[in-house]
Write a protein that holds these residues in place. Structure first.
Motif, PDB file in Angstrom:
ATOM      1  N   LEU A 277       0.734  -0.978  -0.077  1.00  0.00           N
ATOM      2  CA  LEU A 277       0.056  -0.077   0.032  1.00  0.00           C
ATOM      3  C   LEU A 277       0.939   1.210   0.075  1.00  0.00           C
ATOM      4  O   LEU A 277       0.748   2.008   0.936  1.00  0.00           O
ATOM      5  CB  LEU A 277      -0.964   0.029   1.242  1.00  0.00           C
ATOM      6  CG  LEU A 277      -2.005  -0.995   1.265  1.00  0.00           C
ATOM      7  CD1 LEU A 277      -2.795  -0.641   2.533  1.00  0.00           C
ATOM      8  CD2 LEU A 277      -2.836  -1.136  -0.091  1.00  0.00           C
ATOM      9  N   GLY A 278       1.694   1.304  -1.095  1.00  0.00           N
ATOM     10  CA  GLY A 278       2.619   2.459  -1.152  1.00  0.00           C
ATOM     11  C   GLY A 278       1.694   3.824  -1.803  1.00  0.00           C
ATOM     12  O   GLY A 278       0.679   3.739  -2.031  1.00  0.00           O
ATOM     13  N   ALA A 279       2.370   4.771  -1.887  1.00  0.00           N
ATOM     14  CA  ALA A 279       1.712   6.013  -2.500  1.00  0.00           C
ATOM     15  C   ALA A 279       1.364   5.583  -3.995  1.00  0.00           C
ATOM     16  O   ALA A 279       0.619   6.658  -4.645  1.00  0.00           O
ATOM     17  CB  ALA A 279       2.615   7.190  -2.367  1.00  0.00           C
ATOM     18  N   GLY A 280       2.011   4.748  -4.498  1.00  0.00           N
ATOM     19  CA  GLY A 280       1.690   4.526  -5.938  1.00  0.00           C
ATOM     20  C   GLY A 280       0.200   4.397  -6.383  1.00  0.00           C
ATOM     21  O   GLY A 280      -0.251   4.652  -7.330  1.00  0.00           O
ATOM     22  N   ILE A 281      -0.551   3.794  -5.615  1.00  0.00           N
ATOM     23  CA  ILE A 281      -2.006   3.579  -5.709  1.00  0.00           C
ATOM     24  C   ILE A 281      -2.833   4.764  -6.029  1.00  0.00           C
ATOM     25  O   ILE A 281      -3.767   4.591  -6.620  1.00  0.00           O
ATOM     26  CB  ILE A 281      -2.669   2.742  -4.634  1.00  0.00           C
ATOM     27  CG1 ILE A 281      -4.049   2.376  -5.020  1.00  0.00           C
ATOM     28  CG2 ILE A 281      -2.612   3.389  -3.427  1.00  0.00           C
ATOM     29  CD1 ILE A 281      -4.246   1.413  -6.253  1.00  0.00           C
ATOM     30  N   TYR A 282      -2.160   5.882  -5.466  1.00  0.00           N
ATOM     31  CA  TYR A 282      -2.958   7.028  -5.469  1.00  0.00           C
ATOM     32  C   TYR A 282      -2.782   7.622  -6.890  1.00  0.00           C
ATOM     33  O   TYR A 282      -3.839   8.446  -7.217  1.00  0.00           O
ATOM     34  CB  TYR A 282      -2.201   8.036  -4.458  1.00  0.00           C
ATOM     35  CG  TYR A 282      -2.761   7.757  -3.115  1.00  0.00           C
ATOM     36  CD1 TYR A 282      -4.146   7.947  -2.421  1.00  0.00           C
ATOM     37  CD2 TYR A 282      -2.014   6.962  -2.118  1.00  0.00           C
ATOM     38  CE1 TYR A 282      -4.436   7.928  -1.217  1.00  0.00           C
ATOM     39  CE2 TYR A 282      -2.225   6.397  -1.037  1.00  0.00           C
ATOM     40  CZ  TYR A 282      -3.512   6.994  -0.393  1.00  0.00           C
ATOM     41  OH  TYR A 282      -3.936   6.639   0.786  1.00  0.00           O
ATOM     42  N   GLY A 283      -1.834   7.265  -7.496  1.00  0.00           N
ATOM     43  CA  GLY A 283      -1.523   7.747  -8.974  1.00  0.00           C
ATOM     44  C   GLY A 283      -2.060   6.700 -10.218  1.00  0.00           C
ATOM     45  O   GLY A 283      -2.379   7.044 -11.082  1.00  0.00           O
ATOM     46  N   LEU A 284      -1.858   5.354  -9.530  1.00  0.00           N
ATOM     47  CA  LEU A 284      -1.962   4.380 -10.625  1.00  0.00           C
ATOM     48  C   LEU A 284      -3.426   4.239 -11.205  1.00  0.00           C
ATOM     49  O   LEU A 284      -3.422   3.872 -12.167  1.00  0.00           O
ATOM     50  CB  LEU A 284      -1.579   3.018  -9.965  1.00  0.00           C
ATOM     51  CG  LEU A 284      -1.613   1.746 -10.532  1.00  0.00           C
ATOM     52  CD1 LEU A 284      -0.756   2.017 -12.075  1.00  0.00           C
ATOM     53  CD2 LEU A 284      -1.413   0.590  -9.787  1.00  0.00           C
ATOM     54  N   VAL A 285      -4.533   4.507 -10.269  1.00  0.00           N
ATOM     55  CA  VAL A 285      -5.860   4.364 -10.563  1.00  0.00           C
ATOM     56  C   VAL A 285      -6.245   5.352 -11.772  1.00  0.00           C
ATOM     57  O   VAL A 285      -6.773   4.835 -12.786  1.00  0.00           O
ATOM     58  CB  VAL A 285      -6.651   4.850  -9.390  1.00  0.00           C
ATOM     59  CG1 VAL A 285      -8.136   5.241  -9.974  1.00  0.00           C
ATOM     60  CG2 VAL A 285      -6.529   3.840  -8.206  1.00  0.00           C
ATOM     61  N   GLY A 286      -5.507   6.504 -11.794  1.00  0.00           N
ATOM     62  CA  GLY A 286      -5.768   7.285 -13.183  1.00  0.00           C
ATOM     63  C   GLY A 286      -5.049   6.827 -14.205  1.00  0.00           C
ATOM     64  O   GLY A 286      -5.856   6.879 -15.242  1.00  0.00           O
ATOM     65  N   ARG A 287      -4.007   6.383 -14.100  1.00  0.00           N
ATOM     66  CA  ARG A 287      -3.284   5.780 -15.481  1.00  0.00           C
ATOM     67  C   ARG A 287      -3.876   4.529 -15.951  1.00  0.00           C
ATOM     68  O   ARG A 287      -4.140   4.445 -17.098  1.00  0.00           O
ATOM     69  CB  ARG A 287      -1.837   5.290 -14.901  1.00  0.00           C
ATOM     70  CG  ARG A 287      -0.902   6.659 -14.789  1.00  0.00           C
ATOM     71  CD  ARG A 287       0.427   6.023 -14.314  1.00  0.00           C
ATOM     72  NE  ARG A 287       1.018   5.081 -15.127  1.00  0.00           N
ATOM     73  CZ  ARG A 287       1.854   3.933 -14.621  1.00  0.00           C
ATOM     74  NH1 ARG A 287       2.073   4.039 -13.320  1.00  0.00           N
ATOM     75  NH2 ARG A 287       2.248   2.923 -15.169  1.00  0.00           N
ATOM     76  N   ALA A 288      -4.415   3.613 -14.861  1.00  0.00           N
ATOM     77  CA  ALA A 288      -5.132   2.316 -15.203  1.00  0.00           C
ATOM     78  C   ALA A 288      -6.623   2.645 -15.888  1.00  0.00           C
ATOM     79  O   ALA A 288      -7.106   2.155 -16.862  1.00  0.00           O
ATOM     80  CB  ALA A 288      -5.235   1.609 -13.931  1.00  0.00           C
ATOM     81  N   ALA A 289      -7.251   4.215 -15.441  1.00  0.00           N
ATOM     82  CA  ALA A 289      -8.441   4.335 -15.824  1.00  0.00           C
ATOM     83  C   ALA A 289      -8.311   4.689 -17.528  1.00  0.00           C
ATOM     84  O   ALA A 289      -8.956   4.607 -18.387  1.00  0.00           O
ATOM     85  CB  ALA A 289      -9.310   5.338 -15.162  1.00  0.00           C
ATOM     86  N   GLY A 290      -7.109   5.253 -17.686  1.00  0.00           N
ATOM     87  CA  GLY A 290      -6.958   5.754 -19.116  1.00  0.00           C
ATOM     88  C   GLY A 290      -6.622   4.560 -19.931  1.00  0.00           C
ATOM     89  O   GLY A 290      -7.117   4.626 -21.276  1.00  0.00           O
ATOM     90  N   GLU A 291      -6.327   3.324 -19.797  1.00  0.00           N
ATOM     91  CA  GLU A 291      -6.216   2.333 -20.613  1.00  0.00           C
ATOM     92  C   GLU A 291      -7.239   1.287 -20.208  1.00  0.00           C
ATOM     93  O   GLU A 291      -7.628   0.681 -21.138  1.00  0.00           O
ATOM     94  CB  GLU A 291      -4.736   1.523 -20.078  1.00  0.00           C
ATOM     95  CG  GLU A 291      -3.734   2.200 -19.983  1.00  0.00           C
ATOM     96  CD  GLU A 291      -3.043   2.128 -21.621  1.00  0.00           C
ATOM     97  OE1 GLU A 291      -3.627   1.195 -22.405  1.00  0.00           O
ATOM     98  OE2 GLU A 291      -2.214   3.104 -21.866  1.00  0.00           O
ATOM     99  N   LEU A 292      -8.210   1.226 -19.129  1.00  0.00           N
ATOM    100  CA  LEU A 292      -9.068   0.200 -19.091  1.00  0.00           C
ATOM    101  C   LEU A 292     -10.360   0.765 -18.987  1.00  0.00           C
ATOM    102  O   LEU A 292     -11.532   0.197 -18.884  1.00  0.00           O
ATOM    103  CB  LEU A 292      -8.641  -0.279 -17.706  1.00  0.00           C
ATOM    104  CG  LEU A 292      -7.507  -1.141 -17.686  1.00  0.00           C
ATOM    105  CD1 LEU A 292      -6.985  -1.764 -16.258  1.00  0.00           C
ATOM    106  CD2 LEU A 292      -7.229  -1.977 -18.909  1.00  0.00           C
ATOM    107  N   GLY A 293     -10.533   2.293 -18.790  1.00  0.00           N
ATOM    108  CA  GLY A 293     -11.775   2.713 -18.726  1.00  0.00           C
ATOM    109  C   GLY A 293     -12.475   2.594 -17.146  1.00  0.00           C
ATOM    110  O   GLY A 293     -11.804   2.277 -16.407  1.00  0.00           O
TER     111      GLY A 293
END
Length: 451
Positions: A37-53
């Motif tokens: 549970l690092g800080a990465g999840i706080y930004g990863l959700v946005g990047r993933a949404a761009g690829e996966l909707g």
């Protein structure tokens, strides 16, 4: 008899003080969860949404299945060989090739140290934002933070565990709060909507797994503190598997909440995706709230990586791959104090080097290679006559599939077209090999305590 074939029950008794077995099952669970549970999840959700909707939640689910294969292998190996040194100890036991053990150990160490140095600067930058301090050099705060976590690791494993529990609790509260304020929005979005309405097929699921797999990295750190756990044959598998499942539930719920509150097209463009979610679902929340959570999350990652690196150095020194004094244990604190202190100047040099984000990206490639080796090591050990069984065994298709998944992820990362991280990974590997050629370390009988 080689070090790789010495049963743990027959390993020679260590001279002098040993690491203290004081870590309980909940602490192991929190250690693993905190590593993921690092800080990465706080930004990863946005990047993933761009690829996966809006189907971003599905990416986390598939990634968990992929990551769990290797997590199960680590859980099984940790229950078999609960010793400091982690992947390096396992590689030596399985293959008895000192060069491979050296590469595996230093690759994991490079990943941990680059993470500690990077997170130290991030902590400093966020503290400056929180306190509104102007004119204070980021470098001074980063070095001060390094000294603090070094002191915690030196103080004792219990102190490190309790600090981790505090930080992990804050991290989890931040994610749970996102879920709570966003639950009223659930049902407002089509959770199967994809960019271009391309549909959900095998290629889509693979893309999602590749992108979100790295949200689960961190589970591998737990095996390095197995020697300090009570009843590791039982508690270590619980810690790894339980934490991975808990992280999956949090990730999926956060992903569903995020695309329900903010349309995925806007979420992918937001500089702080979860901050944007909170701004819309809970405008009453002060802006500094997630900055503070980021400090806890990043600080926790740095602390856990420092603990991991110190135990890895300790374990490799005990095998004879690093200078023997690094295998010393403090008589009072029962910590590998020499190894811990030896890492500090290396970390200071990395912090002084400035932005090492490319180095951190390069070590992720090496970490995927290590995951592949560890999965294959379990296959080898499962088939070796007379090899001890663990408290948690998995059938051979699990490590076989884990090795294939990690190798596929590695090839995918190499084929992205960005040559910088692979080139730096190659240079780092060359430096590791050069170090072996110069030092010519000799593996000795491991003086590991009985499991």
């Amino acid at each position: 008899m080689s070090a790789s074939t010495v049963p743990a029950s027959q390993a020679p008794a260590a001279e002098g003080p040993t690491l203290a077995r004081s870590i309980g099952p909940f602490q192991l669970f929190a250690y693993t969860l905190g590593g993921m549970l690092g800080a990465g999840i706080y930004g990863l959700v946005g990047r993933a949404a761009g690829e996966l909707g809006s189907a971003v939640w599905l990416g986390f689910l598939v990634a968990m299945v992929a990551a769990l294969l290797t997590g199960l292998s680590y859980a099984s190996l940790g229950s078999r060989y609960p010793h400091a040194g982690g992947a390096a100890t396992i590689a030596q036991r399985a293959f008895a090739r000192p060069l491979l053990t050296w590469v595996v150990g230093l690759a994991v160490m490079a990943s941990g140290l680059s993470s500690v140095a990077t997170q130290s600067r991030v902590v400093a930058e966020n503290l400056l934002r929180l306190a509104g301090l102007e004119g204070v050099p980021t470098l001074v705060l980063a070095l001060g933070f390094l000294l603090i976590i070094c002191g915690i690791v030196l103080r004792g494993i219990q102190e490190s565990m309790w600090v981790n529990i505090l930080c992990t609790t804050v991290e989890a509260i931040g994610l749970v709060l996102v879920i709570i304020v966003g639950i009223p929005y659930w049902g407002s979005a089509d959770l199967l909507e994809t960019p271009g309405n391309e549909g959900i097929g095998l290629s889509f699921l693979m893309t999602g797994a590749i992108l979100t797999f790295f949200a689960f990295i961190g589970f591998e750190d737990t095996i390095n503190v197995a020697e300090e756990a009570r009843d590791p044959r039982r508690t270590l598998p619980f810690g790894i598997i339980g934490a991975m499942l808990a992280a999956t539930v949090l990730y999926i719920a956060v992903a569903i909440t995020a695309v329900s509150v903010v349309p995925w097209q806007e979420l992918s463009a937001a500089p702080g995706p979860l901050a944007e979610v909170m701004a819309r679902a809970a405008p009453w929340l002060p802006g500094w709230f997630y900055v503070a959570i980021t400090v806890f999350a990043v600080a926790n990652t740095a602390l856990l990586n420092y603990v991991t690196a110190s135990r890895l150095v300790f374990g490799m020194a005990r095998q004879g791959l690093l200078p023997k004094p690094l295998a010393s244990v403090h008589a009072g604190r029962r910590t590998p104090h020499v190894a811990t202190l030896a890492l500090l100047p290396v970390l200071v040099a990395l912090v002084l080097a400035g932005d090492i984000s490319q180095l951190a990206a390069a070590t992720v490639l090496l970490l995927l290679a290590v995951f592949t080796v560890v999965n294959v090591a379990l296959l080898v050990l499962q088939r070796r006559p007379g090899e001890r069984k663990g408290g948690f065994e998995v059938p051979w298709p699990v490590p076989a599939a884990g090795a294939l998944v990690c190798a596929a992820l590695l090839l995918n990362r190499l084929g992205t077209g960005d040559w910088r991280a692979p080139a730096l990974a190659g240079a780092l590997l060359a430096a590791i090999l050069l170090g072996y050629a110069v030092l010519r370390p000799k593996v000795t009988e491991e003086t590991l305590p009985a499991a």
